[in-house]
Design an enzyme around this catalytic site. Structure first.
Site, mmCIF file in Angstrom:
data_model
loop_
_atom_site.group_PDB
_atom_site.id
_atom_site.type_symbol
_atom_site.label_atom_id
_atom_site.label_comp_id
_atom_site.label_asym_id
_atom_site.label_seq_id
_atom_site.Cartn_x
_atom_site.Cartn_y
_atom_site.Cartn_z
ATOM 1 N N HIS A 219 82.860 -0.383 -61.896
ATOM 2 C CA HIS A 219 83.989 -1.309 -62.047
ATOM 3 C C HIS A 219 83.532 -2.595 -62.746
ATOM 4 O O HIS A 219 84.164 -3.074 -63.678
ATOM 5 C CB HIS A 219 84.528 -1.733 -60.675
ATOM 6 C CG HIS A 219 85.252 -0.669 -59.922
ATOM 7 N ND1 HIS A 219 86.320 0.007 -60.443
ATOM 8 C CD2 HIS A 219 85.083 -0.188 -58.663
ATOM 9 C CE1 HIS A 219 86.770 0.868 -59.543
ATOM 10 N NE2 HIS A 219 86.031 0.773 -58.456
ATOM 11 N N HIS B 211 79.034 2.812 -57.901
ATOM 12 C CA HIS B 211 80.494 2.860 -58.053
ATOM 13 C C HIS B 211 81.023 1.454 -58.375
ATOM 14 O O HIS B 211 81.792 1.259 -59.322
ATOM 15 C CB HIS B 211 81.106 3.403 -56.754
ATOM 16 C CG HIS B 211 82.596 3.388 -56.696
ATOM 17 N ND1 HIS B 211 83.360 4.533 -56.649
ATOM 18 C CD2 HIS B 211 83.478 2.353 -56.657
ATOM 19 C CE1 HIS B 211 84.629 4.208 -56.602
ATOM 20 N NE2 HIS B 211 84.743 2.891 -56.586
ATOM 21 N N GLU B 212 80.562 0.472 -57.591
ATOM 22 C CA GLU B 212 80.993 -0.924 -57.814
ATOM 23 C C GLU B 212 80.513 -1.433 -59.169
ATOM 24 O O GLU B 212 81.227 -2.182 -59.843
ATOM 25 C CB GLU B 212 80.455 -1.828 -56.705
ATOM 26 C CG GLU B 212 81.070 -1.585 -55.347
ATOM 27 C CD GLU B 212 82.580 -1.748 -55.368
ATOM 28 O OE1 GLU B 212 83.075 -2.603 -56.115
ATOM 29 O OE2 GLU B 212 83.261 -0.995 -54.655
HETATM 30 ZN ZN LIG Z 1 86.383 1.583 -56.639
#
Ligand SMILES: [Zn+2]
Length: 398
Positions: free
Chosen positions: A84, A80-81
């Site tokens: 980004h 998830h990170e």
């Molecule tokens: Zn996030």
């Protein structure tokens, strides 16, 4: 429940203690020690759930499965990170590190997005990864037709937790991902980044207080002590993160308004010709006056180099009286300098990047003073104290 935030941290990097995992695309990955606690908690509650489903007894096999599922869960947060971070890098925003810690993951960006569109793209990428992972895990669990088995139960749990992670982060309260999307939209509409941050931050604070209230209710009335306290902790963490982000934006804005020439620290007492011996400087200027940084200049004031206590102390004690400071100085060509017209924001970012506390300020080759972190932060503190009066002036589009 784990959550995550992203921080842009140009003021000063706080290195957390932990294990380094390695790096991907120049981004350092690490695990904070506080992560062990949440790993243990997730594994423990997961083992109860897996065994409680009636599929099997709470034996070593279940414990190992729970630990394995926990590790995959944290790998999901890491992905998830990375969603980004890799999006940010594609848009030209440097990402320093990703750290897993007590409340999930943190990606440390070197700066904020430059345009509303970039802000929204970076924010959306993380939850998109989580939704994809959630659907893949649920698909695997269903496809294997193994809902009753340990593997199937583990996969189904991973699917649900990833969807939950995406949902939680989609809440439109800054600094959650949804709050960043909200800020991007407000920013695009109003052209006012500061006000957009403030509004999205206020939404984040409301959501944080809701979590705290729900946690207290669950703990006191619902008898769910651990879950309740966990909600309160996440709420409290979100609240302080929302406040810090809004505060940091105000600070950046104040710094952008300051010119280096406004905070110039005089260096008249710290100018050397270069022929002074290390011993002489140590005795008269360092030990008696407490000075730590010296500028070596030509007779006409041109900067030749810089000497700090570090270079002086590094000179062997028996050689100090015969060594001129010009010999140990950092020569001008290797020095970073600032010009009087540059902004405080630029100067502070440069100092943080180089890991120094001050920069010589040079105008037409001559040293006119120094800009220091201390002086800049002093000015910023004054700005923030008087923030109510100057706020209106700072509310201009960028
Ligand atoms: Zn996030």
């Amino acid at each position: 429940m784990a959550k995550e935030i992203r921080v842009a941290q140009p003021i000063g990097s706080v290195r957390r203690a932990g294990w380094r995992l390695g790096s991907i695309a120049g981004i350092e990955l690490s695990i904070d020690y506080s992560w062990l606690l949440i790993f243990a908690l997730v594994t423990f509650s997961l083992a109860q759930q897996l065994a409680g489903g009636g599929a099997t007894e709470l034996g070593i096999r279940v414990w190992l499965a729970a630990a394995a599922v926990s590790i995959v869960f944290f790998a999901s947060i890491l992905l998830h990170e990375l969603g980004h971070s890799l999006t940010a890098q594609r848009l030209g925003i440097r990402v320093r590190s990703i750290t897993l810690f007590l409340f999930g993951g943190v990606a440390e960006l070197a700066s904020e997005a430059r345009r509303p569109r970039d802000e929204i793209l970076v924010a959306v990428a993380g939850p998109l990864v989580s939704v994809s992972l959630g659907l893949i895990f649920l698909g695997l669990a269903g496809g294997l037709g193994a809902e009753g088995s340990l593997l199937g139960a583990g996969l189904a749990w991973l699917g649900r937790i990833n969807l939950l992670l995406a949902t939680f982060n989609a809440v439109p309260g800054f600094p959650l991902d949804g709050g960043r999307v909200l800020r991007g939209i407000l920013w695009a509409i109003s052209g006012d980044f500061t006000r957009a941050t403030r509004v999205a931050g206020a939404c984040g604070a409301i959501f944080a207080w809701l979590l705290i209230a729900m946690g207290l209710l669950a703990a006191v009335l619902g008898g769910q002590l651990v879950g309740g306290i966990w909600f309160v902790l996440i709420g409290w963490f979100l609240l302080s993160a929302a406040r810090a982000s809004v505060g940091q934006e105000a600070l950046q804005r104040a710094l952008a308004d300051i010119r280096v020439r406004d905070t110039l620290v005089p260096v008249a007492g710290s100018l050397l010709s270069g022929s002074e011996s290390v011993a002489e400087v140590l005795e008269t200027l360092v030990l008696r006056q407490g000075r730590r940084t010296f500028f070596v200049v030509d007779p006409d004031g041109h900067l030749r180099g810089l000497v700090t206590l570090r270079e002086l102390a590094r000179t062997p004690a028996d050689a100090r009286s015969q060594t001129p400071v010009a010999q140990v100085m950092v020569p001008e060509e290797r020095l970073a300098t600032a010009s009087p017209t540059q902004s405080g924001q630029w100067a502070l970012a440069r100092m943080v990047e180089l890991g120094v506390n001050q920069l010589p300020v040079v105008s037409e080759g001559r040293v006119v003073g120094a800009v220091t972190r201390e002086a800049l932060l002093g000015v910023v503190r004054a700005h923030l104290l008087l923030g109510q009066e100057t706020g209106a002036r700072r509310g201009t589009p960028r």
